[in-house]
Design a protein around this motif. Sequence first.
Motif, mmCIF file in Angstrom:
data_model
loop_
_atom_site.group_PDB
_atom_site.id
_atom_site.type_symbol
_atom_site.label_atom_id
_atom_site.label_comp_id
_atom_site.label_asym_id
_atom_site.label_seq_id
_atom_site.Cartn_x
_atom_site.Cartn_y
_atom_site.Cartn_z
ATOM 1 N N PHE A 160 2.665 21.382 9.262
ATOM 2 C CA PHE A 160 3.974 21.443 8.613
ATOM 3 C C PHE A 160 4.464 20.054 8.215
ATOM 4 C CE2 PHE A 160 8.648 21.687 8.745
ATOM 5 C CZ PHE A 160 8.863 22.733 7.864
ATOM 6 N N THR A 161 4.173 19.043 9.027
ATOM 7 C CA THR A 161 4.604 17.690 8.664
ATOM 8 C C THR A 161 3.937 17.237 7.363
ATOM 9 O OG1 THR A 161 2.877 16.620 10.017
ATOM 10 C CG2 THR A 161 5.018 17.028 11.064
ATOM 11 N N ARG A 162 2.694 17.677 7.130
ATOM 12 C CA ARG A 162 2.028 17.330 5.873
ATOM 13 C C ARG A 162 2.697 18.065 4.711
ATOM 14 N NH1 ARG A 162 0.794 13.036 7.687
ATOM 15 N NH2 ARG A 162 2.234 13.758 9.285
ATOM 16 N N GLY A 163 3.049 19.331 4.947
ATOM 17 C CA GLY A 163 3.739 20.086 3.915
ATOM 18 C C GLY A 163 5.100 19.505 3.584
ATOM 19 N N LEU A 164 5.802 19.030 4.586
ATOM 20 C CA LEU A 164 7.094 18.386 4.360
ATOM 21 C C LEU A 164 6.953 17.188 3.432
ATOM 22 C CD1 LEU A 164 9.099 18.203 7.726
ATOM 23 C CD2 LEU A 164 9.727 19.423 5.638
ATOM 24 N N ALA A 165 5.869 16.432 3.627
ATOM 25 C CA ALA A 165 5.647 15.241 2.798
ATOM 26 C C ALA A 165 5.467 15.620 1.339
ATOM 27 C CB ALA A 165 4.433 14.477 3.309
ATOM 28 N N PHE A 175 0.832 -1.206 0.000
ATOM 29 C CA PHE A 175 0.000 0.000 0.000
ATOM 30 C C PHE A 175 0.864 1.251 0.000
ATOM 31 C CE2 PHE A 175 -3.302 -2.796 2.102
ATOM 32 C CZ PHE A 175 -4.197 -2.761 1.045
ATOM 33 N N TRP A 176 1.959 1.222 0.756
ATOM 34 C CA TRP A 176 2.834 2.391 0.866
ATOM 35 C C TRP A 176 3.478 2.714 -0.484
ATOM 36 C CZ3 TRP A 176 5.309 3.074 6.251
ATOM 37 C CH2 TRP A 176 5.767 4.394 6.405
ATOM 38 N N ARG A 177 3.877 1.659 -1.211
ATOM 39 C CA ARG A 177 4.543 1.862 -2.492
ATOM 40 C C ARG A 177 3.572 2.224 -3.612
ATOM 41 N NH1 ARG A 177 5.987 -2.345 -4.492
ATOM 42 N NH2 ARG A 177 5.544 -3.951 -2.936
ATOM 43 N N LYS A 178 2.445 1.532 -3.666
ATOM 44 C CA LYS A 178 1.545 1.681 -4.805
ATOM 45 C C LYS A 178 0.351 2.592 -4.537
ATOM 46 C CE LYS A 178 0.840 -1.557 -7.636
ATOM 47 N NZ LYS A 178 0.403 -2.750 -8.384
ATOM 48 N N GLY A 179 -0.002 2.771 -3.262
ATOM 49 C CA GLY A 179 -1.193 3.532 -2.938
ATOM 50 C C GLY A 179 -2.391 2.610 -2.817
ATOM 51 N N LEU A 180 -3.378 3.029 -2.053
ATOM 52 C CA LEU A 180 -4.552 2.199 -1.807
ATOM 53 C C LEU A 180 -5.314 1.893 -3.094
ATOM 54 C CD1 LEU A 180 -6.632 0.804 -0.027
ATOM 55 C CD2 LEU A 180 -7.624 3.056 0.477
ATOM 56 N N THR A 206 -0.150 11.008 4.290
ATOM 57 C CA THR A 206 -0.386 12.099 3.343
ATOM 58 C C THR A 206 -0.718 11.561 1.960
ATOM 59 O OG1 THR A 206 1.125 13.531 4.571
ATOM 60 C CG2 THR A 206 0.599 14.179 2.325
ATOM 61 N N LYS A 207 -0.027 10.514 1.528
ATOM 62 C CA LYS A 207 -0.333 9.902 0.239
ATOM 63 C C LYS A 207 -1.758 9.352 0.236
ATOM 64 C CE LYS A 207 2.923 7.313 -1.644
ATOM 65 N NZ LYS A 207 4.010 6.296 -1.747
ATOM 66 N N THR A 208 -2.159 8.754 1.357
ATOM 67 C CA THR A 208 -3.507 8.196 1.440
ATOM 68 C C THR A 208 -4.559 9.300 1.446
ATOM 69 O OG1 THR A 208 -2.647 6.299 2.690
ATOM 70 C CG2 THR A 208 -5.015 6.708 2.802
ATOM 71 N N ALA A 209 -4.268 10.385 2.165
ATOM 72 C CA ALA A 209 -5.241 11.481 2.288
ATOM 73 C C ALA A 209 -5.530 12.138 0.951
ATOM 74 C CB ALA A 209 -4.726 12.525 3.278
ATOM 75 N N THR A 210 -4.601 12.057 0.007
ATOM 76 C CA THR A 210 -4.798 12.710 -1.289
ATOM 77 C C THR A 210 -5.434 11.783 -2.321
ATOM 78 O OG1 THR A 210 -2.532 12.115 -1.946
ATOM 79 C CG2 THR A 210 -2.859 14.275 -0.917
ATOM 80 N N GLU A 211 -5.733 10.556 -1.927
ATOM 81 C CA GLU A 211 -6.384 9.622 -2.845
ATOM 82 C C GLU A 211 -7.894 9.848 -2.856
ATOM 83 O OE1 GLU A 211 -5.458 5.624 -3.342
ATOM 84 O OE2 GLU A 211 -3.509 5.706 -2.347
ATOM 85 N N PRO A 212 -8.539 9.629 -4.004
ATOM 86 C CA PRO A 212 -10.006 9.771 -4.070
ATOM 87 C C PRO A 212 -10.723 8.897 -3.062
ATOM 88 C CG PRO A 212 -9.074 9.640 -6.277
ATOM 89 C CD PRO A 212 -7.955 9.337 -5.324
ATOM 90 N N ALA A 213 -10.181 7.719 -2.768
ATOM 91 C CA ALA A 213 -10.824 6.805 -1.837
ATOM 92 C C ALA A 213 -10.967 7.410 -0.447
ATOM 93 C CB ALA A 213 -10.026 5.502 -1.750
ATOM 94 N N ARG A 269 -9.621 7.241 10.377
ATOM 95 C CA ARG A 269 -8.248 6.804 10.675
ATOM 96 C C ARG A 269 -7.265 7.954 10.487
ATOM 97 N NH1 ARG A 269 -11.306 2.531 10.802
ATOM 98 N NH2 ARG A 269 -10.362 0.554 11.477
ATOM 99 N N LEU A 270 -7.415 8.687 9.399
ATOM 100 C CA LEU A 270 -6.496 9.784 9.113
ATOM 101 C C LEU A 270 -6.623 10.894 10.155
ATOM 102 C CD1 LEU A 270 -6.987 9.924 5.247
ATOM 103 C CD2 LEU A 270 -4.909 9.217 6.439
ATOM 104 N N ARG A 271 -7.860 11.230 10.494
ATOM 105 C CA ARG A 271 -8.060 12.262 11.512
ATOM 106 C C ARG A 271 -7.544 11.793 12.868
ATOM 107 N NH1 ARG A 271 -14.240 14.357 10.092
ATOM 108 N NH2 ARG A 271 -13.719 15.291 8.064
ATOM 109 N N GLY A 272 -7.732 10.525 13.158
ATOM 110 C CA GLY A 272 -7.239 9.996 14.427
ATOM 111 C C GLY A 272 -5.734 10.102 14.544
ATOM 112 N N LEU A 273 -5.029 9.821 13.440
ATOM 113 C CA LEU A 273 -3.573 9.924 13.469
ATOM 114 C C LEU A 273 -3.138 11.369 13.673
ATOM 115 C CD1 LEU A 273 -0.982 8.078 11.363
ATOM 116 C CD2 LEU A 273 -0.874 10.562 11.459
ATOM 117 N N LEU A 274 -3.734 12.303 12.918
ATOM 118 C CA LEU A 274 -3.342 13.708 13.036
ATOM 119 C C LEU A 274 -3.735 14.280 14.401
ATOM 120 C CD1 LEU A 274 -4.188 15.081 9.477
ATOM 121 C CD2 LEU A 274 -2.006 14.242 10.363
ATOM 122 N N ASP A 275 -4.907 13.910 14.896
ATOM 123 C CA ASP A 275 -5.312 14.377 16.227
ATOM 124 C C ASP A 275 -4.401 13.809 17.302
ATOM 125 O OD1 ASP A 275 -7.383 15.792 15.092
ATOM 126 O OD2 ASP A 275 -8.932 14.320 15.596
#
Length: 209
Positions: free
Chosen positions: A163-168, A20-25, A107-114, A124-130
């Motif tokens: 900023f961590t998202r911007g770094l990505a 998933f990390w290499r190819k995306g969801l 960040t890669k996952t958050a930018t996917e249409p899914a 899940r994404l909000r939980g990680l950032l929170d």
Amino acid sequence: MAGVRRFDEGEILAEALDVFWRKGLSATTMQDIAQATGVLRGSLYNAYGGKEEIFLLAFDAYAGRFLAGARKALESTPDPEQALRTLFGAAIASMTRGSPARGCLSTKTATEPAALDDPRLQARLRGLLDGLRGIVLAALSTDAARARLAVTPEEAADLVVTFTRGLAVMERVYQDAGHLERIAAALVRTLFRERRRPVQSGTKITSTQ
């Protein structure tokens, strides 16, 4: 889950996460996961139901390790500036690891249409950032940090997480760890007031008035 006990779930999720990390969801297929894990697609379907369910379980494990690593970095020193440098250093090392560099999974996952269509993924994404914000806020709420911050701990925590998202994104564009490190160092300097040098005993301070 039917069939889970026939293989090591920890290993399955770790191998799946790498795919998933290499190819995306969206681009990852059950066949990709089957090939990476050595488990037949039928067994994976029976055990988990589909690739989305596998991703959510793999992401949960990833998020736990990520937040534990962030907490460890921020607790590595009582100096809040150095703690943030350590946090950014760990984040940069993670996203630039591999050849080609693997980037930032969340960040890669958050930018996917899914990510827009699945409320479970959004949670899940909000939980990680929170969770990251809470860890950073705790580290920057000490008396030592409050005395030196140029903004409130809450504002600083929001800036750090954003900023961590911007770094990505910058890593994806420039693929230059040194560039990321310089940007991170600039943010840390911006967040903290310049330390005042103590006046040496016997030094006279003259008025210009």
